[in-house]
Scaffold this active site. Structure first.
Site, short mmCIF file in Angstrom:
data_model
loop_
_atom_site.label_atom_id
_atom_site.label_comp_id
_atom_site.label_asym_id
_atom_site.label_seq_id
_atom_site.Cartn_x
_atom_site.Cartn_y
_atom_site.Cartn_z
CG ASP A 1 -2.03 -0.99 1.16
OD1 ASP A 1 -2.29 -1.52 0.06
OD2 ASP A 1 -2.63 -1.28 2.20
CB CYS B 1 -19.27 -14.36 -6.54
SG CYS B 1 -17.79 -13.58 -5.87
#
Length: 359
Positions: free
Chosen positions: A144, A199
């Site tokens: 990050d 999913c």
């Protein structure tokens, strides 16, 4: 020895050892991918054009460099992506905590020490070990800390698929994990990407979102996301969204808590990710009473510290406004009614107004 005449067999041998080396450093998985993110570049640009990044101006400033690793670090030809589990087994039950309006909910990833420094140091150690073995190569480790499309890279490295809630899901580990990357000019063989998203017809993550921040499957409007509002957004929070935030004062885990794939997640064994200062089960009133000094000292080494004391109080004021009215709640808010910060005063006044008509 240069990269051009490096024996390819040595790269294969190193690859077979990477998993072991990574596990010795506390990582649970490593994958390798190339740098072609063209299929993700168009999505990124469309997302930016829609303004879904809100006040995260650095997203616009970096532009498509995020999807072009070789522009960020010239010479990069492969990316090592690593996974580290973070769900703290010892923490209070998050689903129970969300029902207790007098208690503060903090995203599970932020209960212990800041993962950025810990992971970056270990990624650097892994890179040095590879360099020592090969005797050549360039490496840059990121957690990050740069414009990196970490979930896209991880998906292409075969570590999972980007789900409808935009999180990366691993079929054996759920989504409670951090990702880190090593950019290198070493031409490792790459891993096969996940070609199927598992999913199915499930929309639990989209349906549960308190602020309905998902515009569509795989599309998050950060401007409505509680994680963005409590961490990235610097100013006043939309009054229409405040009642929907509940007791969430730093981040939000709802879309992960309901994901069926997280039944496969494993708790972390990393001591630094264990809850500190009772942050997994503290009352809002107690946290609201912290002084600036308390905030700075108790959250030393915590990712929460980056939002600053003013936003900390703003977030807790909203949660107190959403809490069940008690003497403790009203007293805590009243003590901050005349706080020097206009931002804090605004949210305290709103919170007190929420309780004005309650018996």
């Amino acid at each position: 020895m240069t990269l051009s005449n490096k024996n390819p067999d040595s790269l294969v041998a190193i690859r077979s050892q990477l998993e072991q080396w990574a596990q010795e450093l506390g990582f649970q998985q490593v994958g390798i991918t190339g740098i072609d993110l063209a299929q993700h570049e168009g999505y990124l640009q469309k997302w930016l054009d829609a303004g879904y990044q809100g006040d995260m101006h650095y997203m616009t400033r970096h532009g498509l460099k995020r999807a072009r690793p070789a522009e960020l670090i010239p010479g990069t030809c492969t990316v090592l992506t690593l996974r580290m589990d973070y769900f703290p087994e010892s923490a209070a039950d998050p689903e129970v905590l969300l029902t207790q309006s007098d208690r503060a909910y903090i995203s599970r990833y932020a209960l212990g020490r800041d993962y950025h420094k810990l992971m970056r140091q270990r990624l650097a150690r892994l890179a040095k070990r590879i360099e020592a073995e090969l005797g050549s190569g360039q490496y840059r480790a990121f957690v990050d800390s740069a414009p990196v499309l970490e979930r896209a890279l991880a998906e292409q490295a075969g570590m999972g698929w980007i789900a409808k809630n935009t999180m990366l899901i691993n079929e054996r580990a759920g989504s409670w994990f951090f990702l880190g990357e090593i950019y290198t000019d070493i031409p490792f063989n790459t891993d096969a990407p996940k070609t199927e998203k598992h999913c199915g017809s499930c929309t639990a993550c989209l349906d549960i979102c308190p602020t309905q921040a998902f515009v569509a499957p795989h599309v998050l409007d950060a401007r409505k996301c509680i994680s963005y509002l409590t961490i990235e957004h610097p100013g006043s929070i939309d009054p229409a969204l405040r009642p929907l935030m509940g007791n969430r004062i730093y981040g939000c885990d709802d879309c992960q808590l309901v994901c069926p794939w997280n039944k496969f997640s494993q708790p972390t064994h990393e001591p630094d990710f264990a809850p500190r200062h009772n942050l997994d089960n503290e009352t809002l009133a107690q946290l609201f009473a912290w002084t600036d000094h308390d905030f700075e000292t108790r959250l030393q080494g915590s990712p929460i510290r980056r939002i600053g004391y003013e936003r900390w109080l703003r977030n807790i004021a909203i949660a107190l406004g959403n809490a069940t009215k008690t003497i403790e709640v009203i007293d805590a808010l009243s003590k901050r009614r005349d706080h020097p910060s206009p931002l804090v005063r605004e949210h305290v006044a709103w919170a007190l107004a929420q309780h004005a008509d309650q018996v």
